[in-house]
Design a protein around this motif. Structure first.
Motif, PDB file in Angstrom:
ATOM      1  N   UNK A   1      51.864  44.489  13.999  1.00 53.91           N
ATOM      2  CA  UNK A   1      52.635  44.227  15.207  1.00 53.91           C
ATOM      3  C   UNK A   1      53.082  45.568  15.784  1.00 53.91           C
ATOM      4  N   UNK A   2      53.885  45.524  16.843  1.00 57.64           N
ATOM      5  CA  UNK A   2      54.355  46.762  17.461  1.00 57.64           C
ATOM      6  C   UNK A   2      55.641  46.524  18.224  1.00 57.64           C
TER       7      UNK A   2
ATOM      8  N   UNK B   1      51.422  40.884  20.325  1.00 54.75           N
ATOM      9  CA  UNK B   1      52.165  39.627  20.187  1.00 54.75           C
ATOM     10  C   UNK B   1      51.228  38.456  19.910  1.00 54.75           C
ATOM     11  N   UNK B   2      50.011  38.523  20.452  1.00 56.02           N
ATOM     12  CA  UNK B   2      49.015  37.496  20.137  1.00 56.02           C
ATOM     13  C   UNK B   2      48.640  37.555  18.662  1.00 56.02           C
ATOM     14  N   UNK B   3      48.531  38.766  18.117  1.00 52.79           N
ATOM     15  CA  UNK B   3      48.256  38.917  16.692  1.00 52.79           C
ATOM     16  C   UNK B   3      49.400  38.346  15.866  1.00 52.79           C
ATOM     17  N   UNK B   4      50.625  38.594  16.289  1.00 54.12           N
ATOM     18  CA  UNK B   4      51.774  38.004  15.576  1.00 54.12           C
ATOM     19  C   UNK B   4      51.699  36.479  15.604  1.00 54.12           C
ATOM     20  N   UNK B   5      51.301  35.926  16.724  1.00 55.70           N
ATOM     21  CA  UNK B   5      51.256  34.469  16.862  1.00 55.70           C
ATOM     22  C   UNK B   5      50.243  33.851  15.905  1.00 55.70           C
ATOM     23  N   UNK B   6      49.014  34.391  15.887  1.00 55.38           N
ATOM     24  CA  UNK B   6      48.007  33.794  15.003  1.00 55.38           C
ATOM     25  C   UNK B   6      48.318  34.064  13.533  1.00 55.38           C
TER      26      UNK B   6
ATOM     27  N   UNK C   1      47.505  29.538  -1.107  1.00 56.41           N
ATOM     28  CA  UNK C   1      48.005  30.695  -1.844  1.00 56.41           C
ATOM     29  C   UNK C   1      47.744  32.019  -1.159  1.00 56.41           C
ATOM     30  N   UNK C   2      47.405  31.975   0.130  1.00 55.61           N
ATOM     31  CA  UNK C   2      47.154  33.202   0.894  1.00 55.61           C
ATOM     32  C   UNK C   2      48.419  33.596   1.646  1.00 55.61           C
ATOM     33  N   UNK C   3      48.824  34.860   1.501  1.00 57.96           N
ATOM     34  CA  UNK C   3      49.986  35.384   2.207  1.00 57.96           C
ATOM     35  C   UNK C   3      49.536  36.152   3.438  1.00 57.96           C
ATOM     36  N   UNK C   4      50.191  35.912   4.570  1.00 60.91           N
ATOM     37  CA  UNK C   4      49.859  36.601   5.823  1.00 60.91           C
ATOM     38  C   UNK C   4      51.135  37.207   6.383  1.00 60.91           C
ATOM     39  N   UNK C   5      51.212  38.521   6.400  1.00 57.99           N
ATOM     40  CA  UNK C   5      52.389  39.214   6.920  1.00 57.99           C
ATOM     41  C   UNK C   5      51.978  40.312   7.888  1.00 57.99           C
ATOM     42  N   UNK C   6      52.969  40.873   8.574  1.00 56.59           N
ATOM     43  CA  UNK C   6      52.703  41.931   9.543  1.00 56.59           C
ATOM     44  C   UNK C   6      53.618  43.124   9.292  1.00 56.59           C
ATOM     45  N   UNK C   7      53.118  44.297   9.637  1.00 58.70           N
ATOM     46  CA  UNK C   7      53.911  45.525   9.644  1.00 58.70           C
ATOM     47  C   UNK C   7      54.028  45.996  11.087  1.00 58.70           C
ATOM     48  N   UNK C   8      55.235  46.356  11.493  1.00 55.73           N
ATOM     49  CA  UNK C   8      55.445  46.971  12.803  1.00 55.73           C
ATOM     50  C   UNK C   8      55.938  48.393  12.556  1.00 55.73           C
ATOM     51  N   UNK C   9      55.055  49.391  12.710  1.00 58.13           N
ATOM     52  CA  UNK C   9      55.377  50.747  12.265  1.00 58.13           C
ATOM     53  C   UNK C   9      55.722  51.728  13.385  1.00 58.13           C
TER      54      UNK C   9
END
Length: 249
Positions: free
Chosen positions: A138-139, A157-162, A174-182
């Motif tokens: 994310x950003x 933001x589209x990436x965050x949504x999906x 059992x799959x984890x999906x997270x985001x980093x905003x650096x």
């Protein structure tokens, strides 16, 4: 060796944040498949990765869906599985809103959003087998609506949504999906700093921790955490690794 024996894909892994993540994961024992379009930097990063573990390098255009499917197949053929997918690659151009064109959106979505989507779909069967991890990006551009970044912010933001949708749908697998905003001191930012010292200093003063993150030690180490078993009970989250610049509610 928190990632010993795991297999990770890092897009945009030849330089900047991607290189930092590739090295951080390699030092923790992961086999790393680097995907980039910069062959010179890609070879250098692969050499660094190979000092700690076994890596692969793909010089491919990820805006082409078929390239993604081929790479995933080759990685599984080489290492037998995929445990971690890091969708870091993204290109865009910053222009005022009224000057933003469809070409700008095509570039941002074509190099960021669509490859993230296609990589996630292509890797899903393997991630389901390994109960793997997806780390997307994310950003603050999207979170805060930063000026001149309409196409980039929209794609992020589209990436965050999906990512949130996938976290909900893939959680039972059992799959984890997270985001980093650096925020990170990449070579590109270093170049900008050297030619715009006053603007750079003003930006740093707005960061509570008064510095930009290190691609490996700050961003890469956070990615290692999210890829490890220590983050097994986290999914659908946006992790701000930006020195306190954005505080999510």
């Amino acid at each position: 060796m928190r990632l010993e024996g795991k297999v990770a894909i890092v897009t945009g892994g030849a330089g900047g944040i991607g290189r930092g993540i590739a090295l951080a994961m390699a030092k923790e024992g992961a086999h790393v498949a680097i995907v980039d379009v910069n062959e010179e930097n890609g070879k250098k990063t692969l050499e660094e990765v190979n000092q700690f573990t076994e890596g692969m390098l793909f010089i491919k255009d990820i805006s082409v869906k078929e390239n993604i499917e081929t790479m995933v197949s080759e990685i599984v053929s080489r290492f037998g599985k995929i445990d971690v997918l890091v969708n870091n690659a993204h290109a865009s151009k910053n222009v005022p809103f009224t000057e933003t064109t469809m070409e700008h959106f095509d570039l941002s979505f074509g190099t960021g959003f669509y490859p993230t989507f296609h990589f996630m779909k292509a890797c899903y069967p393997e991630l389901k087998k390994t109960k793997g991890k997806v780390i997307n990006f994310a950003s603050g551009a999207g979170l805060e609506g930063q000026v001149t970044q309409a196409s980039y912010a929209a794609a992020k933001e589209a990436i965050r949504a999906i990512s949130r949708v996938a976290a909900n749908e893939w959680g039972p697998d059992g799959i984890n999906v997270n985001l980093i905003s650096p925020i990170a001191l990449t070579p590109g930012v270093e170049y900008w700093r050297d030619h715009n010292k006053e603007a750079y200093d003003a930006m740093v003063q707005k960061i509570p921790l008064r510095r930009l993150g290190d691609p490996e030690q700050d961003i890469g180490r956070t990615a290692v955490f999210l890829a490890s078993d220590d983050a097994n009970y986290m999914t659908g989250q946006t992790i701000m690794v930006d020195g306190g610049s954005v505080k999510l509610r």
